[in-house]
Design a protein around this motif. Structure first.
Motif, mmCIF file in Angstrom:
data_model
loop_
_atom_site.group_PDB
_atom_site.id
_atom_site.type_symbol
_atom_site.label_atom_id
_atom_site.label_comp_id
_atom_site.label_asym_id
_atom_site.label_seq_id
_atom_site.Cartn_x
_atom_site.Cartn_y
_atom_site.Cartn_z
ATOM 1 N N ASP A 67 0.851 -1.177 0.000
ATOM 2 C CA ASP A 67 0.000 0.000 0.000
ATOM 3 C C ASP A 67 0.891 1.232 0.000
ATOM 4 O O ASP A 67 1.796 1.362 0.825
ATOM 5 C CB ASP A 67 -0.925 -0.006 1.220
ATOM 6 C CG ASP A 67 -1.955 -1.133 1.127
ATOM 7 O OD1 ASP A 67 -2.455 -1.388 0.014
ATOM 8 O OD2 ASP A 67 -2.235 -1.763 2.159
ATOM 9 N N LEU A 68 0.630 2.150 -0.951
ATOM 10 C CA LEU A 68 1.471 3.326 -1.141
ATOM 11 C C LEU A 68 0.704 4.605 -0.807
ATOM 12 O O LEU A 68 -0.508 4.672 -0.979
ATOM 13 C CB LEU A 68 1.959 3.381 -2.595
ATOM 14 C CG LEU A 68 2.751 2.158 -3.079
ATOM 15 C CD1 LEU A 68 3.107 2.306 -4.541
ATOM 16 C CD2 LEU A 68 3.983 1.944 -2.226
ATOM 17 N N TYR A 74 8.251 6.759 -5.293
ATOM 18 C CA TYR A 74 8.791 5.524 -4.730
ATOM 19 C C TYR A 74 9.788 4.879 -5.679
ATOM 20 O O TYR A 74 9.602 4.896 -6.900
ATOM 21 C CB TYR A 74 7.672 4.503 -4.487
ATOM 22 C CG TYR A 74 6.807 4.800 -3.304
ATOM 23 C CD1 TYR A 74 7.141 4.336 -2.035
ATOM 24 C CD2 TYR A 74 5.634 5.535 -3.447
ATOM 25 C CE1 TYR A 74 6.326 4.601 -0.946
ATOM 26 C CE2 TYR A 74 4.819 5.797 -2.365
ATOM 27 C CZ TYR A 74 5.165 5.327 -1.120
ATOM 28 O OH TYR A 74 4.361 5.592 -0.038
ATOM 29 N N GLU A 75 10.798 4.284 -5.108
ATOM 30 C CA GLU A 75 11.674 3.358 -5.821
ATOM 31 C C GLU A 75 11.025 1.985 -5.727
ATOM 32 O O GLU A 75 10.544 1.606 -4.661
ATOM 33 C CB GLU A 75 13.054 3.328 -5.170
ATOM 34 C CG GLU A 75 13.954 2.256 -5.743
ATOM 35 C CD GLU A 75 15.239 2.096 -4.949
ATOM 36 O OE1 GLU A 75 16.271 1.930 -5.589
ATOM 37 O OE2 GLU A 75 15.198 2.145 -3.715
ATOM 38 N N ILE A 76 11.008 1.254 -6.837
ATOM 39 C CA ILE A 76 10.428 -0.094 -6.874
ATOM 40 C C ILE A 76 11.564 -1.102 -6.996
ATOM 41 O O ILE A 76 12.436 -0.969 -7.860
ATOM 42 C CB ILE A 76 9.484 -0.256 -8.081
ATOM 43 C CG1 ILE A 76 8.349 0.774 -8.018
ATOM 44 C CG2 ILE A 76 8.937 -1.682 -8.155
ATOM 45 C CD1 ILE A 76 7.594 0.914 -9.327
ATOM 46 N N ASP A 77 11.537 -2.110 -6.143
ATOM 47 C CA ASP A 77 12.540 -3.172 -6.182
ATOM 48 C C ASP A 77 11.835 -4.487 -5.869
ATOM 49 O O ASP A 77 11.190 -4.606 -4.822
ATOM 50 C CB ASP A 77 13.637 -2.892 -5.144
ATOM 51 C CG ASP A 77 14.688 -3.985 -5.100
ATOM 52 O OD1 ASP A 77 15.003 -4.563 -6.157
ATOM 53 O OD2 ASP A 77 15.191 -4.278 -3.999
ATOM 54 N N GLY A 142 12.781 0.245 -10.668
ATOM 55 C CA GLY A 142 12.284 1.466 -11.263
ATOM 56 C C GLY A 142 11.757 2.434 -10.236
ATOM 57 O O GLY A 142 12.083 2.341 -9.049
ATOM 58 N N SER A 143 10.919 3.357 -10.713
ATOM 59 C CA SER A 143 10.333 4.349 -9.822
ATOM 60 C C SER A 143 8.973 4.766 -10.363
ATOM 61 O O SER A 143 8.660 4.555 -11.539
ATOM 62 C CB SER A 143 11.239 5.571 -9.694
ATOM 63 O OG SER A 143 11.362 6.220 -10.945
ATOM 64 N N MET A 144 8.177 5.362 -9.479
ATOM 65 C CA MET A 144 6.878 5.887 -9.876
ATOM 66 C C MET A 144 6.459 6.974 -8.902
ATOM 67 O O MET A 144 6.814 6.937 -7.726
ATOM 68 C CB MET A 144 5.815 4.791 -9.923
ATOM 69 C CG MET A 144 5.438 4.241 -8.570
ATOM 70 S SD MET A 144 4.297 2.844 -8.612
ATOM 71 C CE MET A 144 2.937 3.469 -9.502
ATOM 72 N N ALA A 145 5.744 7.956 -9.417
ATOM 73 C CA ALA A 145 5.165 9.004 -8.594
ATOM 74 C C ALA A 145 3.714 8.621 -8.310
ATOM 75 O O ALA A 145 2.919 8.474 -9.240
ATOM 76 C CB ALA A 145 5.239 10.345 -9.304
ATOM 77 N N VAL A 146 3.391 8.440 -7.052
ATOM 78 C CA VAL A 146 2.026 8.069 -6.670
ATOM 79 C C VAL A 146 1.213 9.342 -6.478
ATOM 80 O O VAL A 146 1.594 10.211 -5.692
ATOM 81 C CB VAL A 146 2.032 7.215 -5.384
ATOM 82 C CG1 VAL A 146 0.614 6.909 -4.928
ATOM 83 C CG2 VAL A 146 2.800 5.921 -5.616
ATOM 84 N N THR A 147 0.108 9.458 -7.210
ATOM 85 C CA THR A 147 -0.741 10.646 -7.128
ATOM 86 C C THR A 147 -1.905 10.439 -6.156
ATOM 87 O O THR A 147 -2.314 11.371 -5.483
ATOM 88 C CB THR A 147 -1.269 11.045 -8.509
ATOM 89 O OG1 THR A 147 -1.924 9.919 -9.098
ATOM 90 C CG2 THR A 147 -0.113 11.481 -9.416
ATOM 91 N N PRO A 178 10.223 5.197 -0.279
ATOM 92 C CA PRO A 178 9.900 6.567 -0.650
ATOM 93 C C PRO A 178 11.154 7.377 -0.918
ATOM 94 O O PRO A 178 12.129 7.297 -0.179
ATOM 95 C CB PRO A 178 9.143 7.107 0.565
ATOM 96 C CG PRO A 178 9.544 6.244 1.691
ATOM 97 C CD PRO A 178 9.905 4.916 1.115
ATOM 98 N N LEU A 179 11.122 8.151 -1.999
ATOM 99 C CA LEU A 179 12.249 9.014 -2.367
ATOM 100 C C LEU A 179 11.943 10.484 -2.101
ATOM 101 O O LEU A 179 12.851 11.297 -2.031
ATOM 102 C CB LEU A 179 12.613 8.817 -3.837
ATOM 103 C CG LEU A 179 13.038 7.395 -4.217
ATOM 104 C CD1 LEU A 179 13.218 7.284 -5.721
ATOM 105 C CD2 LEU A 179 14.317 7.011 -3.496
ATOM 106 N N THR A 180 10.649 10.825 -2.011
ATOM 107 C CA THR A 180 10.262 12.211 -1.695
ATOM 108 C C THR A 180 9.224 12.218 -0.603
ATOM 109 O O THR A 180 8.580 11.235 -0.329
ATOM 110 C CB THR A 180 9.667 12.934 -2.922
ATOM 111 O OG1 THR A 180 8.475 12.260 -3.310
ATOM 112 C CG2 THR A 180 10.651 12.989 -4.060
#
Length: 180
Positions: A67-68, A74-77, A142-147, A178-180
C-alpha cells in the motif's frame, strides 16, 4: 570525519554519533532506510509457493503487494523466483493507486538475461516466450510518482495456457522505498 556507520559481521552495522557516545547496532536495512530514504520502506515477502495452471490471463499475486501513500515518489525493487515446466512467463505491475511517471525495467533470467522490457503502464506485461522448463527469476527495478493512495501489486501468468504449472516461489519479495 569518520563514517557514521562501520561494518560488523553479518547484517549489522555499528553507529557512531560522535566519540563521546557509546556505539549502537542497527540492522542493515534500517541503516539504509535512514541514510537514503524520506521514510520507511514498505514491502511484502512471499511465505509460500503459489502456482497457476491453464491460464495466460494475468492474475494478482496473493502476497506480493504494498500500500502506497499519495504524493510520494517511490523506488520499486522486486525479485520473483519462478519455476516452470512449460514455456513462457508474463509479468506486470498493476494497482489501485493513481500514478504518473512509472518507469520500471522488468528483467527475466534463467542462466542468462532473456528479456528486458520497460513498463510504463499498469497491466502491460513483460513477456518471455522462450523461457524453457526450470528455474527463472524476474527483477523489477524502477520508480513511480504516486498521485492517489492505493495498492501496487505484481501480476503474473503463463505465456500460453497449459496444464504444466508456473510457480512463484517462497522468498520472492516486493519493496517500495519513498524518495520524496
Amino acid at each position: 570525519m569518520p563514517a557514521p556507520y562501520l561494518p560488523l559481521a553479518g547484517d549489522t552495522l555499528t553507529r557512531y554519533n560522535n566519540v563521546a557516545t557509546t556505539p549502537s547496532e542497527a540492522p542493515l536495512g534500517d541503516v539504509l532506510n535512514e541514510l537514503y530514504s524520506t521514510g520507511p520502506s514498505v514491502g511484502s515477502y512471499k511465505t509460500a509457493d503459489e502456482s497457476v495452471v491453464s491460464s495466460a490471463v494475468l492474475q494478482p499475486d496473493n502476497e506480493l503487494f504494498v500500500d502506497l501513500l499519495a504524493n510520494t515518489v517511490y523506488e520499486i525493487d522486486a525479485i520473483m523466483f519462478m519455476n516452470l515446466t512449460a514455456d513462457g512467463i508474463r509479468v506486470a505491475l498493476n494497482g489501485t493507486n493513481g500514478f504518473s511517471d512509472l518507469k520500471c525495467q522488468a528483467l527475466i533470467y534463467d542462466n542468462q538475461l532473456r528479456t528486458c522490457d520497460r513498463l510504463i503502464a499498469y497491466g502491460v506485461p513483460a513477456t518471455h516466450t522462450a523461457a524453457g522448463p526450470g528455474d527463472h527469476w524476474v527483477r523489477f527495478q524502477g520508480s513511480m510518482a504516486v498521485t492517489t493512495a492505493g495498492r501496487l501489486t505484481i501480476w503474473w501468468a503463463q505465456q500460453t495456457a497449459n496444464i504444466a504449472p508456473l510457480v512463484t516461489q517462497k522468498g520472492s519479495y516486493l519493496r517500495c522505498r519513498p524518495l520524496t
